[in-house]
Motif scaffolding. Structure first.
Motif, PDB file in Angstrom:
ATOM      1  N   LEU A  79       0.797  -1.097   0.024  1.00 56.99           N
ATOM      2  CA  LEU A  79      -0.068  -0.175  -0.084  1.00 56.99           C
ATOM      3  C   LEU A  79       0.945   1.364  -0.077  1.00 56.99           C
ATOM      4  CD1 LEU A  79      -2.776  -1.249   2.777  1.00 56.99           C
ATOM      5  CD2 LEU A  79      -2.957  -1.096   0.357  1.00 56.99           C
ATOM      6  N   PRO A  80       0.578   2.353  -0.426  1.00 50.35           N
ATOM      7  CA  PRO A  80       1.359   3.466  -0.522  1.00 50.35           C
ATOM      8  C   PRO A  80       1.923   4.133   0.600  1.00 50.35           C
ATOM      9  CG  PRO A  80      -0.981   3.971  -1.609  1.00 50.35           C
ATOM     10  CD  PRO A  80      -1.044   2.700  -1.105  1.00 50.35           C
ATOM     11  N   TRP A  81       1.011   3.846   1.795  1.00 49.80           N
ATOM     12  CA  TRP A  81       1.964   4.103   3.269  1.00 49.80           C
ATOM     13  C   TRP A  81       2.915   3.041   3.641  1.00 49.80           C
ATOM     14  CZ3 TRP A  81       1.806   1.451   7.788  1.00 49.80           C
ATOM     15  CH2 TRP A  81       0.904   0.247   7.685  1.00 49.80           C
ATOM     16  N   GLN A  82       2.706   1.709   3.422  1.00 48.84           N
ATOM     17  CA  GLN A  82       3.791   0.980   3.576  1.00 48.84           C
ATOM     18  C   GLN A  82       4.896   1.177   2.721  1.00 48.84           C
ATOM     19  OE1 GLN A  82       0.795  -2.395   2.764  1.00 48.84           O
ATOM     20  NE2 GLN A  82       0.516  -2.655   4.843  1.00 48.84           N
ATOM     21  N   LYS A  83       4.736   1.190   1.279  1.00 51.56           N
ATOM     22  CA  LYS A  83       5.769   1.638   0.331  1.00 51.56           C
ATOM     23  C   LYS A  83       6.773   2.859   0.842  1.00 51.56           C
ATOM     24  CE  LYS A  83       6.594   2.454  -4.683  1.00 51.56           C
ATOM     25  NZ  LYS A  83       6.018   2.294  -5.708  1.00 51.56           N
ATOM     26  N   GLU A  84       6.128   3.762   1.402  1.00 50.70           N
ATOM     27  CA  GLU A  84       6.825   5.149   1.742  1.00 50.70           C
ATOM     28  C   GLU A  84       7.708   4.710   3.068  1.00 50.70           C
ATOM     29  OE1 GLU A  84       8.482   8.589   1.594  1.00 50.70           O
ATOM     30  OE2 GLU A  84       7.147   7.658  -0.092  1.00 50.70           O
ATOM     31  N   LEU A  85       6.942   4.236   3.933  1.00 52.56           N
ATOM     32  CA  LEU A  85       7.854   3.780   5.319  1.00 52.56           C
ATOM     33  C   LEU A  85       8.939   2.817   5.128  1.00 52.56           C
ATOM     34  CD1 LEU A  85       4.913   3.606   7.853  1.00 52.56           C
ATOM     35  CD2 LEU A  85       6.561   5.400   7.491  1.00 52.56           C
ATOM     36  N   ALA A  86       8.695   1.774   4.387  1.00 54.69           N
ATOM     37  CA  ALA A  86       9.595   0.874   3.916  1.00 54.69           C
ATOM     38  C   ALA A  86      10.912   1.536   3.050  1.00 54.69           C
ATOM     39  CB  ALA A  86       9.089  -0.376   2.866  1.00 54.69           C
ATOM     40  N   SER A  87      10.411   2.565   2.065  1.00 59.63           N
ATOM     41  CA  SER A  87      11.650   3.013   1.538  1.00 59.63           C
ATOM     42  C   SER A  87      12.502   3.869   2.298  1.00 59.63           C
ATOM     43  CB  SER A  87      11.072   4.162   0.342  1.00 59.63           C
ATOM     44  OG  SER A  87      10.354   5.185   0.939  1.00 59.63           O
ATOM     45  N   ARG A  88      11.872   4.412   3.664  1.00 59.87           N
ATOM     46  CA  ARG A  88      12.747   5.075   4.699  1.00 59.87           C
ATOM     47  C   ARG A  88      13.225   3.937   5.710  1.00 59.87           C
ATOM     48  NH1 ARG A  88      10.478  10.555   5.528  1.00 59.87           N
ATOM     49  NH2 ARG A  88       9.539  11.011   3.426  1.00 59.87           N
ATOM     50  N   GLY A  89      13.284   2.779   5.560  1.00 64.26           N
ATOM     51  CA  GLY A  89      13.915   1.618   6.494  1.00 64.26           C
ATOM     52  C   GLY A  89      13.123   1.946   7.847  1.00 64.26           C
ATOM     53  N   ALA A  90      11.776   2.264   7.719  1.00 63.97           N
ATOM     54  CA  ALA A  90      11.005   2.229   8.972  1.00 63.97           C
ATOM     55  C   ALA A  90      10.304   1.146   9.218  1.00 63.97           C
ATOM     56  CB  ALA A  90      10.068   3.586   8.804  1.00 63.97           C
ATOM     57  N   ILE A  91      10.194   0.755  10.251  1.00 60.20           N
ATOM     58  CA  ILE A  91       9.280  -0.422  10.803  1.00 60.20           C
ATOM     59  C   ILE A  91       8.099   0.095  11.603  1.00 60.20           C
ATOM     60  CG2 ILE A  91       8.954  -2.526  12.230  1.00 60.20           C
ATOM     61  CD1 ILE A  91      11.912  -2.764  11.399  1.00 60.20           C
ATOM     62  N   PRO A  92       6.901  -0.089  11.225  1.00 62.50           N
ATOM     63  CA  PRO A  92       5.390   0.374  12.001  1.00 62.50           C
ATOM     64  C   PRO A  92       5.486  -0.505  13.055  1.00 62.50           C
ATOM     65  CG  PRO A  92       4.902  -0.599   9.806  1.00 62.50           C
ATOM     66  CD  PRO A  92       6.375  -0.348   9.980  1.00 62.50           C
ATOM     67  N   LEU A  93       5.197   0.013  14.145  1.00 58.89           N
ATOM     68  CA  LEU A  93       4.721  -0.785  15.558  1.00 58.89           C
ATOM     69  C   LEU A  93       3.474  -0.731  15.917  1.00 58.89           C
ATOM     70  CD1 LEU A  93       7.944  -0.094  17.778  1.00 58.89           C
ATOM     71  CD2 LEU A  93       7.597  -1.987  16.115  1.00 58.89           C
ATOM     72  N   ARG A  94       2.756   0.479  15.456  1.00 61.21           N
ATOM     73  CA  ARG A  94       1.516   0.549  15.543  1.00 61.21           C
ATOM     74  C   ARG A  94       1.032   1.568  14.389  1.00 61.21           C
ATOM     75  NH1 ARG A  94       0.887   3.904  20.163  1.00 61.21           N
ATOM     76  NH2 ARG A  94       1.042   5.701  18.858  1.00 61.21           N
ATOM     77  N   ALA A  95      -0.273   1.206  13.731  1.00 60.04           N
ATOM     78  CA  ALA A  95      -0.611   1.923  12.570  1.00 60.04           C
ATOM     79  C   ALA A  95      -2.217   2.172  12.594  1.00 60.04           C
ATOM     80  CB  ALA A  95      -0.359   1.638  11.103  1.00 60.04           C
ATOM     81  N   THR A  96      -2.759   3.246  12.563  1.00 58.50           N
ATOM     82  CA  THR A  96      -3.946   3.368  12.405  1.00 58.50           C
ATOM     83  C   THR A  96      -4.264   4.015  11.038  1.00 58.50           C
ATOM     84  OG1 THR A  96      -4.126   3.761  14.837  1.00 58.50           O
ATOM     85  CG2 THR A  96      -6.111   4.679  13.661  1.00 58.50           C
TER      86      THR A  96
END
Length: 136
Positions: A79-96
């Motif tokens: 998904l767009p938000w997942q793609k953007e965070l993955a490109s920044r090397g970020a792991i979401p621990l909580r997402a709403t």
């Protein structure tokens, strides 16, 4: 199970030892990201709040920068938000996730986190499982 390299999603039923696959459309690339100064703690881990807006709505995620939760070489199926965070090397621990009207549509929260190497075979579908995909 997501096979991002081939833009496929597999739904696995361990009780029935079955699976079915489907294609995942690549999302739009129209994403804006706001890394806030806000901090929180999820599963005992300090994280930073990001707000990611795309055409479908807004995701607020508390993330850590410790690698990527998805294969950074093949993010097309995310998904767009997942793609953007993955490109920044970020792991979401909580997402709403909220839709364009502001209604919450999904939420996830990590309840425990351990950093360790895992065998790649844990992320595959066992060969003994039966494909129950509907034939077209």
């Amino acid at each position: 199970v997501v096979d991002a390299a081939h833009a496929r999603l597999f739904v696995v039923d361990d009780d029935k030892k079955t699976f079915q696959g489907q294609s995942i459309e690549a999302p739009s690339n129209d994403v804006t990201v706001d890394k806030t100064a806000e901090k929180d703690t999820v599963a005992g881990v300090d994280c930073t709040i990001f707000r990611v807006r795309d055409a479908r709505g807004l995701t607020e995620a508390c993330v850590v920068s410790r690698g990527s939760f998805a294969d950074p070489k093949s993010r097309a199926a995310l998904l767009p938000w997942q793609k953007e965070l993955a490109s920044r090397g970020a792991i979401p621990l909580r997402a709403t996730r909220k839709d364009s009207s502001g209604k919450e549509t999904s939420r996830f929260v990590v309840v425990s986190m351990a950093e360790k190497t895992m065998d790649a075979s844990l992320f595959g579908i066992p060969k003994s499982y039966r494909n129950v995909a509907q034939k077209k």
